[in-house]
Design a protein around this motif. Structure first.
Motif, PDB file in Angstrom:
ATOM      1  N   TYR A  62      31.685   0.452   3.508  1.00  0.00           N
ATOM      2  CA  TYR A  62      31.957   1.345   2.381  1.00  0.00           C
ATOM      3  C   TYR A  62      33.364   1.958   2.392  1.00  0.00           C
ATOM      4  N   GLU A  88      29.631   4.759  -3.133  1.00  0.00           N
ATOM      5  CA  GLU A  88      30.629   3.705  -3.304  1.00  0.00           C
ATOM      6  C   GLU A  88      31.305   3.768  -4.671  1.00  0.00           C
ATOM      7  N   SER A 119      25.757   4.650   2.136  1.00  0.00           N
ATOM      8  CA  SER A 119      27.036   5.166   1.658  1.00  0.00           C
ATOM      9  C   SER A 119      27.170   6.665   1.892  1.00  0.00           C
ATOM     10  N   SER A 149      37.664  -2.678  -4.075  1.00  0.00           N
ATOM     11  CA  SER A 149      36.480  -1.963  -4.553  1.00  0.00           C
ATOM     12  C   SER A 149      35.873  -2.631  -5.778  1.00  0.00           C
TER      13      SER A 149
END
Length: 559
Positions: A251, A312, A237, A110
């Motif tokens: 995502y 996200e 997202s 991430s």
């Protein structure tokens, strides 16, 4: 070793928001004490976005240039994340496990996704500051140490100056579990009463709220006077990742990577160990919200904000909350299996990072690589900059173009800062990408073209012939071309020169002074208070449990 070469390659420049942050920083280079920027939306206030990372980019840009200054600040954020994850993890697990968690943060999918694909400098800069503040929060609430109170307050204010959403929502995902942990630990070591813990919590919340209110006062004033009431803009997202698996890959799979394999351990260990349950709860809520429209949780918890925020960042926060569990799992695997575990964990970590970094090239936010220098030169000559312009088919290059030209535009990429009714009434993003927003995007473009005389909009720079029929029908005609006819410049007769608009939204001078002094000053203050010496290292100040723990059938066995 991992991120420096990637940043020196300027890999983030193809991400969604990197050029926008550099554009904001370029404004601060020339107008540090004036947040009003006339280059987008016929004028908008940059006080609608916390300025700290962009101000630091502006500050170091005379040495590195704007692009490399951005990379330098982003690298600093990555380095601070490892420190912050280690310190935060010490609240929950042993120093050894916390070290593995910090190491895992370097390869976090991430983090790489936000840095190289999303370009969210504000989020990636605020999170490590926030993580570094949380151990001080625990020390203050749990033990009443005034050094911790001062340091936590200063760091929280600096984190808010970097990104307001991280502090507002991070308070629920990160701070509440820490407060719960302090309550649970109140009888360990230096005993504290429940009343004292509650009083300290209320005290620091009140002070931090006051600090944030003052440090970001122009932001709050702008938000109150001009709230975000525009039509919601669709974002992938928020999609249902089951019904739209392509968005699920982007995502969910890419940001989590191999961390998905640890989910059973996270839930099992988090539920079995009492001290880890607050952390598990924070992770679980952030995890569900990060799934966007896959579950109704995000919409229920966030309400109207769900239509404004992108999801996200919640996935990012969920992965940060998962890292103490990852560190614990890694420590136990290495202790039990030695070399095979080290090799396996290394391969999984490297693969997770590689997938997220490679995704920025395989699935780039801005696939077309072209220069806008000639377009800027055309706008800057022969009095063309007396009028406003828009682009069609330029993608996120519009921020780069805005930095190079003196002409203003009625388009832009900071949706929360725009106030033009033609844009806010239609649920679409930047005009340059109108066709990707369907009917809403075309309606917004048509409305702007119809009111071109009001905005002094005389030039339309086109790289996508999809828009040619619409322009012709609206009375525009091609007048020039550049870049070997790949960019066609359209114009309309009878358009008057551009005049200042949105004047009531211009922040007064005193707000400009506050904006130039307090957010940046909060970071300097945070650095200074961190120099206040501590009598003991953090590991011995907050960690009061066995260095390693095993769990067998739900029972803790101290080694």
């Amino acid at each position: 070793m991992v991120h420096l070469p990637l940043l020196l390659m300027k890999l983030p420049l193809k991400s969604f928001d990197t050029n926008q942050h550099i554009f904001f920083a370029s404004h601060y280079v020339h107008h540090w004490f004036d947040p009003w920027n006339p280059k987008w939306y016929a004028g908008f206030s940059q006080a609608t976005y916390p300025p700290l990372p962009q101000q630091w980019v502006a500050l170091v840009s005379p040495v590195f240039g704007l692009d490399f200054a951005y990379m330098a600040i982003q690298l600093l954020a990555v380095l601070l994340l490892a420190v912050g994850v280690y310190r935060f993890s010490l609240l929950w697990v042993s120093p050894r496990a916390a070290s593995f968690a910090a190491l895992a943060s370097v390869f976090l999918g991430s983090e790489s996704f936000l840095v190289y694909s999303a370009g969210q400098l504000g989020t990636t800069a605020a999170a490590p500051i926030y993580l570094n503040a949380l151990p001080f929060l625990y020390e203050w609430i749990r033990m009443g140490k005034w050094r911790a109170f001062i340091k936590a307050s200063a760091l929280f204010a600096a984190a808010a100056a970097a990104h307001h959403a991280t502090l507002l929502f991070g308070s629920f995902f990160f701070a509440l579990p820490v407060v719960a942990l302090a309550v649970m630990d109140r009888h360990e070591g230096e005993e504290s009463s429940t009343a004292a813990v509650v009083a300290r919590t209320i005290g620091i919340v009140a002070l931090v709220a006051a600090l944030i209110g003052v440090v970001l006062l122009p932001f709050w004033i702008a938000l109150i006077h001009y709230p975000v009431t525009q039509a919601p803009i669709p974002h992938a997202s928020r999609a249902n990742f089951i019904l739209s698996p392509q968005f699920g890959v982007n995502y969910f799979i890419v940001p989590y990577g191999a961390l998905v394999l640890a989910l059973p351990f996270i839930f099992w260990r988090g539920a079995a160990v009492t001290r880890l349950r607050p952390l598990l709860f924070g992770f679980w809520i952030a995890f569900l919200v990060g799934l966007g429209g896959t579950t109704p949780v995000g919409h229920i918890l966030l309400g109207r904000a769900y239509e404004v925020l992108t999801m996200e960042r919640f996935t990012y926060w969920a992965t940060l909350l998962a890292l103490p569990f990852i560190g614990l799992l890694a420590a136990e695997l290495v202790e039990r299996f030695r070399t095979p575990a080290i090799v396996g964990l290394t391969v999984l970590a490297a693969s997770t990072c590689a997938l997220a970094v490679g995704w920025s090239t395989f699935h780039p936010a801005d696939a077309e690589d072209f220069k806008v220098d000639s377009a800027a030169a055309w706008l800057n000559r022969d009095g063309h900059d007396q009028y406003r312009y828009i682009t069609l088919g330029f993608g996120n290059k519009i921020a780069r173009l805005a930095m190079l030209t003196d002409a203003g535009s009625v388009d832009g990429e900071w949706n929360s800062g725009r106030m033009l009714p033609e844009l806010t009434a239609n649920g679409a993003g930047a005009l340059t990408s109108s066709k990707y927003f369907g009917k809403n995007g075309i309606d917004a473009l048509r409305a702007i073209l119809e009111h071109a005389d009001h905005y002094g909009l005389k030039w339309v720079l086109v790289r996508d012939h999809y828009y040619d029929p619409l322009l012709s029908f609206a009375g525009w005609r091609p007048v020039d071309n550049i870049e070997d006819k790949t960019i066609i410049i359209w114009s309309k007769d009878g358009i008057p020169p551009a005049t200042p608009l949105n004047v009531p939204q211009i922040p007064p001078h005193w707000q400009g002074l506050m904006w130039g002094i307090l957010p940046f000053g909060s970071s300097i203050l945070a650095l200074l208070v961190l120099l206040i010496p501590e009598k003991k290292p953090l590991e011995s100040r907050i960690y009061a449990y066995p260095a390693e723990e095993d769990l067998v059938s739900g029972r803790r066995l101290a080694s």
